[in-house]
Design an enzyme around this catalytic site. Structure first.
Site, mmCIF file in Angstrom:
data_model
loop_
_atom_site.group_PDB
_atom_site.id
_atom_site.type_symbol
_atom_site.label_atom_id
_atom_site.label_comp_id
_atom_site.label_asym_id
_atom_site.label_seq_id
_atom_site.Cartn_x
_atom_site.Cartn_y
_atom_site.Cartn_z
ATOM 1 N N HIS A 239 -0.771 -20.047 -15.346
ATOM 2 C CA HIS A 239 -1.793 -19.472 -15.846
ATOM 3 C C HIS A 239 -2.487 -18.175 -15.478
ATOM 4 C CE1 HIS A 239 -1.503 -23.426 -12.844
ATOM 5 N NE2 HIS A 239 -1.758 -23.186 -13.441
HETATM 6 O O1 RIB Z 1 -4.973 -22.315 -10.262
HETATM 7 C C1 RIB Z 1 -4.161 -21.562 -10.163
HETATM 8 C C2 RIB Z 1 -4.665 -20.053 -10.715
HETATM 9 O O2 RIB Z 1 -4.830 -20.035 -8.912
HETATM 10 C C3 RIB Z 1 -3.979 -19.089 -10.540
HETATM 11 O O3 RIB Z 1 -4.231 -17.891 -10.762
HETATM 12 C C4 RIB Z 1 -2.970 -18.801 -9.097
HETATM 13 O O4 RIB Z 1 -1.961 -17.842 -8.972
HETATM 14 C C5 RIB Z 1 -3.547 -19.165 -8.301
HETATM 15 O O5 RIB Z 1 -3.890 -17.709 -7.988
#
Ligand code: RIB
Ligand code: CA
Length: 312
Positions: A239
């Protein structure tokens, strides 16, 4: 070099994104601002300091931000990122201390280089919302906000229709989206196109015994175990590294302008993205603000960039 501020909640994928950014000559990292999210604020801050010491970059200031969302209580993701937020990795306690307040750091950093700074936000958006409340219009003085958050139509990862960062502070997400800033948004639909196969990572780490390689192997263990169980294949999504990738090479993602807002109060939907897809509007205006939403990722191109920069 592009001046960037990383607003993060490390967390394993935030840590990988930070390492990628530190190893990218295109970026001038002005500083890090930490927020509560994957872990409590003290832990996300300690983790940011630890990762910078791992790569010898204690010159980069780390400023502490919000310990809780604008409304309600903080929530965390121990089950994904491990007890201390860096998976199974164990790094020495940091020698450096936090350098100050994140909200003031964001305001001063942006004001010092109007129109130049890219803020890469990979956690709940509380710090950015508080900066905008303290200095109205400051977010619009950024060159761009690159935000990992939200989910358009796929299942959420923290509730049926919401993604963790926007769910953790829906009021902040709404205020930042509606700030009028130039926003590139990476929703789960884009982040989920990026899968780091465990075999690929192990192959790239093979034969390496250096501290960075050992960290990457240990830090990814917990997330990979969690996602392997969830998705039935060995690996993890990337992500937050995608947000850093987009700040380096915008062409990595095909983007589409979308009008979006964020539901701040729904009992079942707080943090949900509301996308206004109406082809026309009568007597009112399109809901929310226009953002550039990442829709298609150049996966092989990104994975090569990510592994090359991460494991430099
Ligand atoms: O949903 C994924 C996100 O939420 C990413 O940034 C993970 O690190 C959490 O912060
Ligand atoms: Ca994050």
């Amino acid at each position: 070099m592009r001046p960037v501020i990383l607003d993060i909640d490390p967390g394993v994928d935030d840590a990988l994104a930070l390492l990628m950014a530190v190893h990218s000559p295109e970026l001038e990292i002005i500083g890090l601002t930490t927020t509560s999210g994957n872990m409590p604020l003290d832990q996300t801050t300690e983790n940011a300091l630890k990762v910078l010491e791992l790569v010898g970059r204690t010159d980069i200031p780390v400023c502490m931000g919000a310990a809780r969302p604008l409304v309600g209580e903080a929530r965390h993701a121990y089950e994904v990122h491990g007890a201390e937020g860096l998976g199974a990795a164990e790094l020495p306690d940091p020698e450096a201390m936090p350098a100050g307040d994140a909200i003031d750091f964001l305001i001063e950093g942006i004001e010092a280089r109007l129109g130049e700074v890219i803020v890469v936000a990979t956690g709940p958006l509380t710090n950015l919302a508080m900066a905008e409340a303290k200095r109205p219009g400051i977010l619009s003085q950024c060159r761009r906000l690159v935000i990992m958050g939200g989910v358009l139509h796929e299942p959420g990862n923290i509730s049926p229709h919401t993604e963790f960062n926007f769910h953790a502070d829906p009021h902040a997400a709404r205020q930042v989206i509606n700030s009028g800033a130039n926003i590139a948004l990476i929703p789960l639909e884009a982040a989920r196109q990026l899968w780091l196969d465990q075999d690929l990572l192990e192959a790239r780490l093979a034969g390496r015994t250096d501290a960075l390689a050992r960290f990457c192997a240990a830090a990814t263990q917990t997330v990979m175990a969690f996602e392997t169980q969830l998705y039935g294949r060995r690996g993890m999504h990337l992500h937050d590294p995608l947000a850093v990738g987009l700040s380096i090479f915008p062409a990595l993602c095909e983007v589409k302008p979308m009008f979006i807002d964020v539901e701040p109060e729904g009992q079942l939907t707080s943090g949900q993205l509301v996308v206004d897809r109406r082809p026309f509007v009568i007597d009112d205006h399109l809901v929310g603000r226009q953002v550039e939403c990442a829709v298609k990722v150049n996966v092989p191109g990104f994975l090569e960039l990510f592994l090359d920069r991460l494991l430099q």
